[in-house]
Design an enzyme around this catalytic site. Structure first.
Site, short mmCIF file in Angstrom:
data_model
loop_
_atom_site.label_atom_id
_atom_site.label_comp_id
_atom_site.label_asym_id
_atom_site.label_seq_id
_atom_site.Cartn_x
_atom_site.Cartn_y
_atom_site.Cartn_z
N PRO A 195 0.73 -1.75 -0.41
CA PRO A 195 0.18 -0.04 0.17
C PRO A 195 0.74 1.30 0.17
CG PRO A 195 -0.71 -1.61 1.69
CD PRO A 195 0.88 -1.96 1.22
N GLY A 196 0.74 2.41 -0.27
CA GLY A 196 1.03 3.83 -0.88
C GLY A 196 2.19 3.85 -1.43
N GLY A 198 2.32 4.09 -4.82
CA GLY A 198 1.23 4.93 -5.84
C GLY A 198 0.89 4.44 -7.54
N THR A 200 -2.86 4.37 -7.44
CA THR A 200 -3.62 4.78 -8.75
C THR A 200 -3.01 5.82 -8.99
OG1 THR A 200 -5.10 4.19 -6.23
CG2 THR A 200 -5.88 6.29 -7.63
N HIS A 413 17.42 1.75 31.28
CA HIS A 413 17.13 0.67 30.08
C HIS A 413 17.80 0.85 28.48
CE1 HIS A 413 14.56 -2.87 28.64
NE2 HIS A 413 14.45 -1.66 27.82
N GLU A 414 17.10 2.51 28.12
CA GLU A 414 17.29 3.14 27.54
C GLU A 414 18.49 3.02 26.78
OE1 GLU A 414 15.04 2.40 24.84
OE2 GLU A 414 13.25 2.15 26.32
N ASP A 487 11.65 -6.86 24.65
CA ASP A 487 13.17 -7.82 23.63
C ASP A 487 13.45 -8.24 23.94
OD1 ASP A 487 13.76 -4.24 24.05
OD2 ASP A 487 14.43 -4.03 26.28
#
Length: 577
Positions: A195-196, A198, A200, A413-414, A487
Site C-alpha cells: 500500500p502507498g 503510487g 493509483t 534501560h534505554e 526485548d
C-alpha cells in the site's frame, strides 16, 4: 453520483410526510374518537339504569369496552379477555360484540401505505432513486476527472519501469503503427505491490499520457447483496467506456472482485467475476479501452483473470529505494520553507526512512507542516520532522513519566540499548528518548539502512543491543522489570532464525533435532548476554554519563549519544557497578 436526485428527494419527503399525517389522523379517528371515557363501575351503573333497553356492548382486542345509550357513547378499559365482561353480559342480559381490530382504520392505513410504496416504485423504475440493481449499476460507471499529472511527476518509480510503461503506452497512442507492425494493442495492465506505493497515481498518469477518459472504481463496488447487481455494473462500466474511447478503466483493490474461485462456486461474487472475464476477452470490441487493475495481494487473484489476453503486462510497484525516496522528498518539499539544517539533511532523511512508502513520506511532511503551523511558524524545523518520523513509526505521544523512580529505570534501560548500539555499530543511533510514545515508555530509534544482508556477527551484535536494556537494569538496579518482555521476544526471533538457517560464526550447519536447536539457541543467547555485560562494565563511565544526560534532557540526538559513548574515561572516575 448522488444516491437520490433533488427532485426525487422532495417527492419522497412529501409522500412520507402526507402518509404519516393521514395514518395518524385515521388511527386517532377510528380508534380513539367518539366516546366519553368512564370507569367500569360507572358503565355498569349506566347499563343497570337502562336494563330494559336494547343495549349493545362492544369489546376490542385491546380491552376497550364501548356502549351507546341515548345517542351518547361511553368507553372504558379492562384487561383483555377479562371475566368482568362475561359477568356484565350475563347479569344484565345485553347484546355483546367482539372485534379483533378496527377494519375501517386498517383499510385506510393499508391504502395509504400502498400509495407510498407505489410512489417509491415509480420513482425507482424511472431511475430517480438509486436503490436496487437498476440504480446501483450506474454508480461505478461514471468518468472521473484526472489530476494534472504525468509519469515524470511520480517519484519512487524505477526508471526501467517508467520506460517499460512508456513503451506500452506508445503502442496504445499509435494504433495505426501498431497495426502496420502487426502488434496487438495491450488490453490489461496489473499494478501490484504494498500500500502507498503510487499505484493509483500511476494509473492516472497513464490515462493522462494517452489522453483517455478515466473510469475509476474499487473491487468492492461490484460486490452487492442484490442478485445480478455486480455483473450489471461491470457491463454498464464497459458499455460507457466504449462510448468514450480512448478510455481507461481502473479498478483498485481488484482482489475484492477477481479473487480465486472456489471449487464448488456459483455465488454472486463469482458471477460478477465471470462477467468481468467476458467483458475483458469474450468477443467484445474493446479497441481503445485500456483496463488497469491494482492490488496489494496478487496471490489472491484468479488465474483466468491473470492470463495474457486479459492482463498483458504486470508491474510490481515496490517500496522506493534511497534514490526513489529522495525523489519523493523533493516532490513533497517543493513549495515548503525548510530550515537550513533540514534542507541539508534531506539525503540523510532519504537513507533513514528505509521501508517507508511514498504515502508515508508524504505524511511525514504533512505532519511536520501541521506541527509548525500549530506553533505559529511557516518554517519546518528538524524537530518537526523528528516528531513526524516518531509518530509514523510508534504512534502518538503518550503520558509523561512523572514517577522519578520509573523515569530513572527507563533512562537506564534505554541507555543500555543506545550504548551497545553505538559501540557495535557506530553512527547507527538516530535518537534516544524516555518520552513515552505508543506502547513504549522510551525507545532508541536506529538509522534505517537500505536492504542489508546481515552476517552472524552482526545478528549477535543486534541481540546484544536488544538484551542491553534488561542487563543494564539488573547491573544497576539489582533486577530487571517486565519492560524487557518485548526485548526477549525480539532476541528469541533472531536467535531462532539464525539456528533455522544455519548462520553461525564458526561455520554453516543445519540442526534438525529440536533439543539441539534449543541448546544452540541458549548458547548463542548466553554468548550475546555475556558480551553485553562485558561492554557495559568496560564502558561504565560512559554509560553513567549517558544515563544522567538522558534522565535530564529526556531526548538525545544520535550525534550526542555517539559523542558521550566515545568520551575517554578519566583516571579518577568513580562508577557504581
Amino acid at each position: 453520483m448522488k444516491p437520490i436526485s433533488k427532485l426525487a428527494s422532495k417527492i419522497l419527503l412529501i409522500v412520507l410526510f402526507v402518509t404519516a399525517i393521514a395514518a395518524g389522523v385515521t388511527w386517532n379517528y377510528f380508534q380513539g374518537a367518539g366516546g366519553k371515557e368512564v370507569s367500569f363501575a360507572e358503565m355498569e351503573r349506566l347499563i343497570a339504569s337502562h336494563s330494559g333497553d336494547a343495549l349493545l356492548l362492544k369489546e376490542t382486542a385491546d380491552g376497550e369496552l364501548s356502549i351507546s345509550i341515548n345517542n351518547q357513547s361511553y368507553i372504558t378499559m379492562v384487561r383483555p379477555q377479562s371475566t368482568l365482561v362475561d359477568d356484565l353480559v350475563q347479569k344484565y342480559n345485553i347484546s355483546y360484540q367482539y372485534k379483533t381490530a378496527n377494519s375501517v382504520g386498517g383499510w385506510v392505513i393499508s391504502g395509504l401505505l400502498l400509495t407510498a410504496m407505489l410512489t417509491l416504485f415509480i420513482l425507482h423504475k424511472k431511475g430517480k432513486l438509486n436503490i436496487g440493481a437498476s440504480g446501483m449499476k450506474h454508480q461505478a460507471s461514471k468518468a472521473t476527472p484526472l489530476p494534472d499529472i504525468t509519469l515524470d511527476d511520480i517519484g519512487g518509480i524505477p526508471p526501467e519501469m517508467k520506460d517499460e510503461i512508456s513503451q506500452t503506452l506508445e503502442i496504445f497512442k499509435n494504433p495505426k503503427v501498431a497495426k502496420e507492425m502487426n502488434i496487438e494493442l495491450p488490453k490489461g495492465i496489473l499494478l501490484y505491490g504494498p500500500p502507498g506505493t503510487g499505484k493509483t497515481l500511476l494509473a492516472q498518469a497513464m490515462a493522462k499520457e494517452i489522453g483517455a477518459t478515466f473510469y475509476s472504481s474499487s473491487g468492492a463496488a461490484f460486490t452487492e447483496l442484490f442478485v445480478g447487481v455486480g455483473a450489471s455494473r461491470v457491463r454498464t462500466l464497459f458499455q460507457n467506456a466504449r462510448k468514450q474511447t480512448p478510455a481507461v478503466i481502473f479498478i483498485d483493490e481488484v482482489d475484492a472482485l477477481a479473487a480465486k474461485r472456489k471449487e464448488h462456486g456459483g455465488d454472486e461474487a463469482e458471477k460478477t467475476l465471470t462477467e468481468l472475464l467476458v467483458q475483458l476477452d469474450g468477443g467484445q470490441d474493446n479497441d481503445g479501452i485500456l483496463f488497469i487493475a491494482a492490488t496489494n495481494r496478487k496471490d489472491l487473484l484468479d488465474d483466468a483473470f491473470l492470463r495474457p489476453g486479459r492482463i498483458d503486462f504486470t508491474f510490481n510497484v515496490q517500496l522506493p529505494d534511497t534514490k526513489g525516496r529522495r525523489e519523493i522528498i523533493d516532490i513533497h518539499t517543493n513549495g515548503k520553507t525548510l530550515a537550513p539544517n533540514v534542507a541539508a539533511s534531506l539525503d540523510t532523511l532519504a537513507e533513514s526512512t528505509s521501508g517507508f512508502s511514498g504515502a508515508e513520506i508524504s505524511g511525514l511532511f504533512e505532519t511536520a507542516s501541521r506541527r509548525a503551523i500549530r506553533e505559529g511558524r511557516t518554517l519546518i524545523e528538524k524537530h518537526d520532522l523528528d516528531f513526524a518520523i516518531d509518530r509514523t513509526i510508534l504512534g502518538n505521544t503518550a503520558r509523561t513519566l512523572n514517577d522519578q523512580e520509573t523515569k530513572r529505570r527507563v533512562a537506564i534501560h534505554e541507555s543500555g540499548h543506545a550504548l551497545i548500539a553505538a559501540i557495535t555499530k557506530p553512527g547507527s543511533v538516530r535518537k534516544a528518548t524516555i518520552i513515552p510514545r505508543g506502547q513504549a515508555l522510551g525507545y532508541v530509534a536506529p538509522i534505517q539502512k537500505e536492504l542489508h544482508l546481515s552476517t552472524a556477527s552482526e545478528l549477535l551484535d543486534q541481540v546484544s543491543m536488544i538484551l542491553a536494556g534488561g542487563i543494564a537494569e539488573r547491573l544497576y538496579l539489582g533486577e530487571h522489570s517486565i519492560g524487557v518482555s518485548g526485548d526477549v521476544e525480539q532476541a528469541k526471533d533472531i536467535l531462532e532464525r539464525m539456528v533455522n538457517t544455519g548462520i553461525f560464526q564458526d561455520g554453516f550447519s543445519l540442526i534438525f533435532n529440536k533439543a539441539e536447536k534449543e541448546e544452540k539457541m541458549q548458547m548463542l543467547f548466553n554468548q550475546a548476554a555475556q558480551k553485553t555485560e562485558t561492554l557495559l562494565t568496560e564502558h561504565a563511565y560512559q554509560f553513567e554519563e549517558l544515563v544522567n544526560a538522558l534522565y535530564k534532557e529526556e531526548t538525545l540526538e544520535g550525534t550526542e549519544v555517539q559523542r558521550i559513548v566515545e568520551l575517554p574515561t578519566p583516571k579518577e572516575a568513580v562508577v557504581f557497578i
